[in-house]
Enzyme design. Structure first.
Site, PDB file in Angstrom:
ATOM      1  N   LYS A 160       2.984  -9.070 -45.916  1.00 33.24           N
ATOM      2  CA  LYS A 160       3.715 -10.337 -45.886  1.00 33.24           C
ATOM      3  C   LYS A 160       4.395 -10.581 -47.238  1.00 33.24           C
ATOM      4  O   LYS A 160       5.563 -10.898 -47.294  1.00 33.24           O
ATOM      5  CB  LYS A 160       2.787 -11.509 -45.553  1.00 33.24           C
ATOM      6  CG  LYS A 160       1.910 -11.295 -44.323  1.00 33.24           C
ATOM      7  CD  LYS A 160       2.650 -11.553 -43.025  1.00 33.24           C
ATOM      8  CE  LYS A 160       1.934 -11.034 -41.793  1.00 33.24           C
ATOM      9  NZ  LYS A 160       0.558 -11.447 -41.606  1.00 33.24           N
ATOM     10  N   TRP A 167      -4.793 -16.881 -36.770  1.00 30.10           N
ATOM     11  CA  TRP A 167      -5.517 -15.938 -37.625  1.00 30.10           C
ATOM     12  C   TRP A 167      -6.884 -16.475 -37.995  1.00 30.10           C
ATOM     13  O   TRP A 167      -7.874 -15.751 -38.013  1.00 30.10           O
ATOM     14  CB  TRP A 167      -4.705 -15.593 -38.872  1.00 30.10           C
ATOM     15  CG  TRP A 167      -3.411 -14.909 -38.534  1.00 30.10           C
ATOM     16  CD1 TRP A 167      -2.148 -15.358 -38.786  1.00 30.10           C
ATOM     17  CD2 TRP A 167      -3.247 -13.638 -37.870  1.00 30.10           C
ATOM     18  NE1 TRP A 167      -1.219 -14.467 -38.314  1.00 30.10           N
ATOM     19  CE2 TRP A 167      -1.857 -13.402 -37.756  1.00 30.10           C
ATOM     20  CE3 TRP A 167      -4.134 -12.691 -37.357  1.00 30.10           C
ATOM     21  CZ2 TRP A 167      -1.334 -12.249 -37.147  1.00 30.10           C
ATOM     22  CZ3 TRP A 167      -3.623 -11.542 -36.755  1.00 30.10           C
ATOM     23  CH2 TRP A 167      -2.242 -11.338 -36.657  1.00 30.10           C
ATOM     24  N   ASP A 223      -8.306 -16.321 -46.560  1.00 31.68           N
ATOM     25  CA  ASP A 223      -7.293 -15.380 -46.081  1.00 31.68           C
ATOM     26  C   ASP A 223      -5.950 -15.871 -46.618  1.00 31.68           C
ATOM     27  O   ASP A 223      -5.417 -16.869 -46.162  1.00 31.68           O
ATOM     28  CB  ASP A 223      -7.312 -15.357 -44.548  1.00 31.68           C
ATOM     29  CG  ASP A 223      -6.212 -14.472 -43.949  1.00 31.68           C
ATOM     30  OD1 ASP A 223      -5.410 -13.901 -44.728  1.00 31.68           O
ATOM     31  OD2 ASP A 223      -6.164 -14.351 -42.708  1.00 31.68           O
TER      32      ASP A 223
HETATM   33  C1  PLP Z   1      -0.569 -11.192 -40.582  1.00 32.53           C
HETATM   34  C2  PLP Z   1      -1.823 -11.938 -40.851  1.00 32.53           C
HETATM   35  C3  PLP Z   1      -3.084 -11.396 -40.558  1.00 32.53           C
HETATM   36  C4  PLP Z   1      -3.256 -10.054 -39.895  1.00 32.53           C
HETATM   37  O1  PLP Z   1      -3.045  -9.050 -40.802  1.00 32.53           O
HETATM   38  P1  PLP Z   1      -3.276  -7.506 -40.423  1.00 32.53           P
HETATM   39  O2  PLP Z   1      -3.050  -6.858 -41.750  1.00 32.53           O
HETATM   40  O3  PLP Z   1      -2.275  -7.158 -39.388  1.00 32.53           O
HETATM   41  O4  PLP Z   1      -4.661  -7.348 -39.935  1.00 32.53           O
HETATM   42  C5  PLP Z   1      -4.189 -12.136 -40.888  1.00 32.53           C
HETATM   43  N1  PLP Z   1      -4.096 -13.348 -41.459  1.00 32.53           N
HETATM   44  C6  PLP Z   1      -2.899 -13.906 -41.748  1.00 32.53           C
HETATM   45  C7  PLP Z   1      -2.853 -15.241 -42.392  1.00 32.53           C
HETATM   46  C8  PLP Z   1      -1.728 -13.209 -41.459  1.00 32.53           C
HETATM   47  O5  PLP Z   1      -0.540 -13.755 -41.751  1.00 32.53           O
END
Ligand code: PLP
Length: 356
Positions: A193, A102, A169
């Site tokens: 998540k 990511w 993030d």
């Molecule tokens: C799942 C995830 C993403 C992607 O998220 P989307 O909502 O599908 O764009 C980005 N960063 C991390 C750390 C993730 O776990």
């Protein structure tokens, strides 16, 4: 019977949240209408958005500190692009820490905007650890990191003190542990998540970091525009926002982040202790950087794969397979996962040892 849900995302939500969300689909606030068939400008929904925004800041300890919370479309992946759009100056540069798939996705998007410095990367070691002792250029517009690496099962515990905005993030560990969130200029997290259904992204930002890029930013991508429109520039993801609010209320009633952190620590300890004790299994991340949300591990002897897979499936466990890019196993033990479910997995691991 409800299964023990180890899915990495979209993932487990508290049972009471699912029940309340289901009820609101049929009849929202005794209005005789469904949550998803009323105007987002109605009094009832505006109240949902206001409470979701303020409760997110409250739980993070950011109320009254110049921060705004937004519930936007597009997932964390759209934030990979909105962050440089809103924070990278025309002639400037951004600094990124590469700790996984990511993080490298975010770096790729930033590169389309301008100079992007990768301050450190653990790619050569297949992202099994978090790089330490890196230097962030003081003249970068911002520093971007990923607090929890969902795929590789590593998690940051130290965040640098910088004189520039720090962007993080936190998709897979937001609201899971106490941090000094005021160290961050911007935090984003896809809901699916640890907060709610897919379709909404939480963006928490300090308002004074905006307005410095010299770029013209299209409205839908302009964070200032979303702040001014109180997160309703266009029709927001109403169901995903409401369900996220229910999760935040659940967390607050439980005792907030301080209480959930204790429970998360206990769950992670239970599982890692078994991985380290049981000779059939091996953790894949270095011990000091192990994630308390996504526990990645392998069978030492691959010939036991079929037997192990049959056993956990028979125990009503779901979603234990590792990410397709890594293989092995990944037990995602997000906030809503009860320790009883972790015990079921540990018991299956012990039983495999006994009968192998
Ligand atoms: C799942 C995830 C993403 C992607 O998220 P989307 O909502 O599908 O764009 C980005 N960063 C991390 C750390 C993730 O776990």
């Amino acid at each position: 019977m409800k299964k023990h849900n180890y899915s990495a995302g979209p993932s487990i939500l508290p049972q009471e949240v699912l029940e309340k969300a289901a009820a609101a689909i049929l009849d929202f606030n005794n209005s005789g209408l469904s949550l998803i068939e009323i105007s987002h400008r109605s009094k009832d929904f505006v109240a949902v958005m206001e409470e979701a925004r303020s409760l997110a800041l409250e739980l993070l300890g950011l109320q009254g500190k110049g921060y705004q919370a937004l519930f936007l479309h597009g997932g964390a992946s759209l934030e990979f692009l909105m962050v440089p759009y809103n924070l990278m100056t025309k002639a400037g540069k951004a600094a990124y820490l590469d700790t996984g798939t990511w993080a490298s996705g975010a770096i790729k998007e930033a590169k389309t905007f301008g100079e992007t410095v990768v301050v450190a990367s653990s790619k050569a070691e297949n992202y099994t650890h978090i790089p330490k002792n890196y230097t962030v250029p003081t003249d970068a517009d911002y520093f971007h990191c990923t607090s929890n690496n969902t795929i590789f099962g590593t998690q940051m515990t130290e965040f640098p003190d910088l004189g520039i905005p720090m962007v993080c993030d936190m998709s897979s560990d937001i609201f899971s542990r106490e941090l000094d969130f005021s160290k961050f200029g911007l935090i984003y997290a896809g809901a699916q998540k640890n907060m709610g259904p897919a379709g909404v992204t939480l963006v928490v930002l300090k308002e004074d970091i905006l307005g410095k890029t010299g770029r013209t930013i299209p409205n839908m991508l302009n964070l200032q525009q979303h702040i001014e429109k109180e997160s309703m520039y266009n029709t927001p993801p109403v169901f995903a926002t409401y369900t996220s609010l229910l999760t935040l209320q659940w967390l607050k009633n439980l005792g907030g982040i301080a209480e959930i952190e204790k429970r998360n620590n206990a769950k992670a300890e239970l599982l890692y202790t078994e991985i380290d004790r049981n000779g059939l299994f091996k953790g894949t991340a270095v011990v000091e950087d192990r994630s308390k949300m996504n526990v990645t591990f392998l069978l030492e002897d691959e010939s036991l794969t079929e037997k192990f897979d049959q056993s956990w499936k028979a125990a009503d466990i779901s979603g234990l397979n590792g990410h397709r890019s890594v293989g092995g196993y990944r037990a995602s033990i997000y906030n809503a996962m009860p320790i009883e479910s972790v015990q079921v997995l540990v018991d299956v691991m012990k039983e495999l040892e006994r009968t192998a």
